[in-house]
Design a protein around this motif. Structure first.
Motif, PDB file in Angstrom:
ATOM      1  N   UNK A 357       8.077  24.945 -12.406  1.00 39.80           N
ATOM      2  CA  UNK A 357       7.411  24.873 -13.694  1.00 39.80           C
ATOM      3  C   UNK A 357       5.915  24.903 -13.463  1.00 39.80           C
ATOM      4  N   UNK A 358       5.229  25.847 -14.110  1.00 36.08           N
ATOM      5  CA  UNK A 358       3.770  25.953 -14.008  1.00 36.08           C
ATOM      6  C   UNK A 358       3.172  25.507 -15.334  1.00 36.08           C
ATOM      7  N   UNK A 359       2.141  24.669 -15.275  1.00 32.64           N
ATOM      8  CA  UNK A 359       1.556  24.062 -16.466  1.00 32.64           C
ATOM      9  C   UNK A 359       0.039  24.208 -16.417  1.00 32.64           C
ATOM     10  N   UNK A 378      -0.960  23.022 -12.661  1.00 24.59           N
ATOM     11  CA  UNK A 378      -0.081  22.146 -11.901  1.00 24.59           C
ATOM     12  C   UNK A 378       1.281  22.815 -11.773  1.00 24.59           C
ATOM     13  N   UNK A 379       1.856  22.761 -10.569  1.00 30.50           N
ATOM     14  CA  UNK A 379       3.153  23.389 -10.305  1.00 30.50           C
ATOM     15  C   UNK A 379       4.137  22.320  -9.860  1.00 30.50           C
ATOM     16  N   UNK A 388       1.888  22.047  -5.905  1.00 24.93           N
ATOM     17  CA  UNK A 388       0.548  22.598  -5.761  1.00 24.93           C
ATOM     18  C   UNK A 388      -0.232  22.456  -7.049  1.00 24.93           C
ATOM     19  N   UNK A 389      -1.551  22.530  -6.948  1.00 20.99           N
ATOM     20  CA  UNK A 389      -2.393  22.409  -8.128  1.00 20.99           C
ATOM     21  C   UNK A 389      -3.777  22.976  -7.863  1.00 20.99           C
ATOM     22  N   UNK A 428       3.779  28.525  -4.416  1.00 17.35           N
ATOM     23  CA  UNK A 428       3.697  27.338  -5.268  1.00 17.35           C
ATOM     24  C   UNK A 428       2.981  26.157  -4.622  1.00 17.35           C
ATOM     25  N   UNK A 429       2.848  26.196  -3.314  1.00 15.03           N
ATOM     26  CA  UNK A 429       2.160  25.105  -2.620  1.00 15.03           C
ATOM     27  C   UNK A 429       0.656  25.348  -2.496  1.00 15.03           C
TER      28      UNK A 429
END
Length: 627
Positions: A357-359, A378-379, A388-389, A428-429
């Protein structure tokens, strides 16, 4: 002054004070580690609510928003918050037609107008109207049905139509200090399912309702997921709990709570149903925060709300709490609760991709020198853990538009200029900003044209004499992201001056793009200054190419004659555009105009609709055929 009025004012002031206190002094939100806990009985729910109400009044916890005594009719309601061509089936004479501009493939979104390639179904002026629209030369209304309550939007499922309405129920209770029963009101979200096999005579085959105001919904795999919410409301010594009705049958959905989530809380009820006559209904309710944003895939439903935390002069601003429910083809179940700093703009601030989920959020940090803003990505992985972010994006600015597409995120922030960011999410990281473009104005909505070009719809801006900025006309932009490190503006056009407007700026369902022929329809009200007369209301059609950008294909005025409406009166402002074959239908609150897509000067028909506001009310109705 009457002593009962004075008492009501004092109680109202106490309620407002409790609301404000809960908003300012909540602790920062944290993730729910153990998941929801079911209440064993209705008595246990009420005991929990009574305890929480006392603790809220004495300042011992974040508390619940419980309305004592009778409520007014107005207070009970919680305020509401890429058409792709399809075919009717087969080949030959069946024309291609557009559908609702949705966010996620395979997940339909309700709207006040739908289209099946021959008929246009529309909610207008509190009525459900079916227009036989093809061939357009013979277009006419073939049925109109009066609806109960306040109809909001609908789904089309084969020959069935499911119409979602809000209904206010009235009952009488005796409250302390009153010699006679007083009216109390409760908001209910209802789904009326009509069999429209005979379009001239829609037949009501089912009614399902869930307590609470309508929040949003989605439909996937033939199942409608309805989300409603309701503040706990005291009625004398009692607090009514969520209920679901299916015809004459009444169900008490199971109610869940979270031990480690901060308040204030509402009942958030999820009801799953198929728009048929007899399929089973599933419903559960959760004591969580007031939901503001809904996002869904074919597998999961996300309900989010903003938690306002932090002490005065602290550093913690609002955060967003995200609940994930696995849909399980009509049997939704809670899976995770996550929390992320900042506030989401809308449903496009979330995206699920390859089990992540990506936000995108705008973050506020408080200090003695004021509020500082920035944006972040934020992932989360499938277990709800942050992988990750990216933080500190565009300091002092806020997110105005976001769009996740595959391994990328396109982000528009704004304060005085429009930074357009291209963000890499392939790992994602380790997400990273690839490129940035700064131009005047901003985009409110982003839409993919192809793999290397993004359409932006927003507002242009100009500098003011005192160093600030002011918005001007509606701006359309085509961004070239072929070189992700150096995104470029391929083309842009500004329409109108100050006061110009488009429904797309607020509602993505108003955007029409036919990828097959590269045609975009933009509903617009053209003005030359705030408070001045409107110049024009209707639809601009543009063809789009990756080589030359935007080319005006034609314009369609929504009103008859040469005179647009007076300032402040918008009944002919276009809200939707849809197509059937070579015909485009532009829809306002008062009419449907059918025009030839190939020659916009060729106007086939104008269908008058019952006039009303955008939530279905209305007093004036043009003559309509009786059925």
């Amino acid at each position: 002054m009457n002593r009962h009025i004075i008492g009501a004012l004092l109680v109202g002031g106490l309620i407002v004070a409790l609301f404000i206190g809960a908003g300012l002094y909540n602790d920062p939100a944290s993730e729910s580690a153990d998941g929801p806990i079911p209440f064993a009985s209705a008595d246990e729910v009420r005991e929990f609510l009574h305890t929480a109400e006392w603790e809220s009044a004495t300042g011992w916890n974040d508390g619940l928003r419980i309305f004592p005594g009778a409520m007014t009719k107005d207070a009970v309601a919680i305020a509401p918050p890429m058409p792709s061509p399809q075919s009717i089936g087969g080949t030959g004479a069946s024309p291609e037609y557009s559908t609702t501009n949705i966010q996620v493939e395979g997940v339909d979104e309700a709207d006040f107008v739908k289209n099946d390639g021959r008929h246009i179904y529309i909610i207008a002026g509190g009525r459900f109207i079916i227009v036989d629209a093809y061939p357009p030369e013979n277009a006419r209304i073939i049925s109109n049905t009066t609806l109960s309550g306040t109809p909001r939007e609908m789904y089309l499922a084969g020959s069935s139509i499911a119409i979602i309405s809000e209904i206010t129920e009235e009952s009488f209770v005796t409250v302390e200090g009153s010699a006679a029963p007083v009216p109390v009101y409760r908001q209910v979200t209802a789904v009326a399912v009509y069999d429209c096999a005979d379009r001239s005579r829609p037949h009501l085959i089912r009614e399902v309702s869930a307590s609470g105001s309508y929040t949003s919904s989605r439909m996937t795999d033939g199942v409608i997921y309805l989300v409603s919410q309701e503040y706990p409301q005291r009625r004398g010594p009692d607090i009514p709990l969520p209920i679901v009705r299916d015809g004459d049958r009444i169900y008490d959905p199971e109610i869940w709570r979270f031990d480690d989530l901060p308040g204030p809380f509402v009942f958030q009820t999820i009801t799953a149903l198929r728009p048929t006559a007899t399929a089973a209904v599933r419903s559960e309710s959760y004591l969580v925060g007031y939901g503001t944003t809904i996002y869904a895939t074919q597998e999961n439903l996300y309900i989010t709300y903003t938690h306002y935390g932090g002490q005065p002069y602290g550093t913690t601003g609002p955060s967003t709490i995200i609940h994930r429910f696995e849909l399980r083809k009509g049997d939704p179940i809670w899976r995770q609760t996550m929390s992320v700093p900042g506030m989401m703009l809308n449903q496009f601030s979330m995206d699920e991709y390859r089990d992540h989920l990506r936000v995108a959020t705008t973050v506020e940090e408080y200090g003695r020198e004021g509020t500082q803003t920035s944006s972040r990505i934020t992932i989360f992985d499938r277990s709800g853990i942050v992988t990750g972010e990216i933080t500190g994006i565009a300091p002092t600015e806020r997110i105005f538009a976001a769009r996740f597409i595959g391994d990328r995120c396109y982000l528009v922030t704004f304060r005085q200029i429009d930074p357009f960011f291209v963000i890499d999410l392939s790992n994602p990281k380790n997400p990273a900003i690839l490129g940035e473009l700064k131009i005047p104005g901003y985009s409110d909505y982003l839409h993919p044209y192809d793999a290397n070009h993004i359409i932006g719809i927003g507002k242009d801006t100009k500098e003011t004499a005192w160093g600030g900025f002011a918005t001007t006309g509606v701006k359309i932009a085509l961004f070239d992201v072929s070189d992700v490190t150096k995104p470029d503006l391929l083309d842009s056009i500004t329409l109108g001056g100050e006061g110009s407007d488009s429904e797309v700026l607020r509602d993505h369902k108003a955007f029409y793009f036919n990828r097959k022929i590269g045609l975009m329809a933009l509903p617009i009200t053209v003005a030359d200054g705030y408070g001045r007369e409107y110049v024009w209301q209707g639809t601009y059609l543009y063809t789009i190419s990756a080589e030359s950008g935007f080319t005006l294909h034609g314009t369609i005025p929504q009103y008859a004659g040469d005179a647009p409406p007076e300032p402040g009166y918008w009944p002919t402002a276009v809200r939707r555009s849809l197509s059937i074959g070579d015909t485009i239908a532009t829809v306002s609150d008062t009419s449907i105009v059918l025009t030839d897509l190939r020659d916009t000067k060729k106007r086939y028909a104008e269908i008058l609709l019952p006039a009303g506001d955008r939530w279905g009310y209305g007093s004036w109705h043009p003559p309509l055929p009786a059925f």
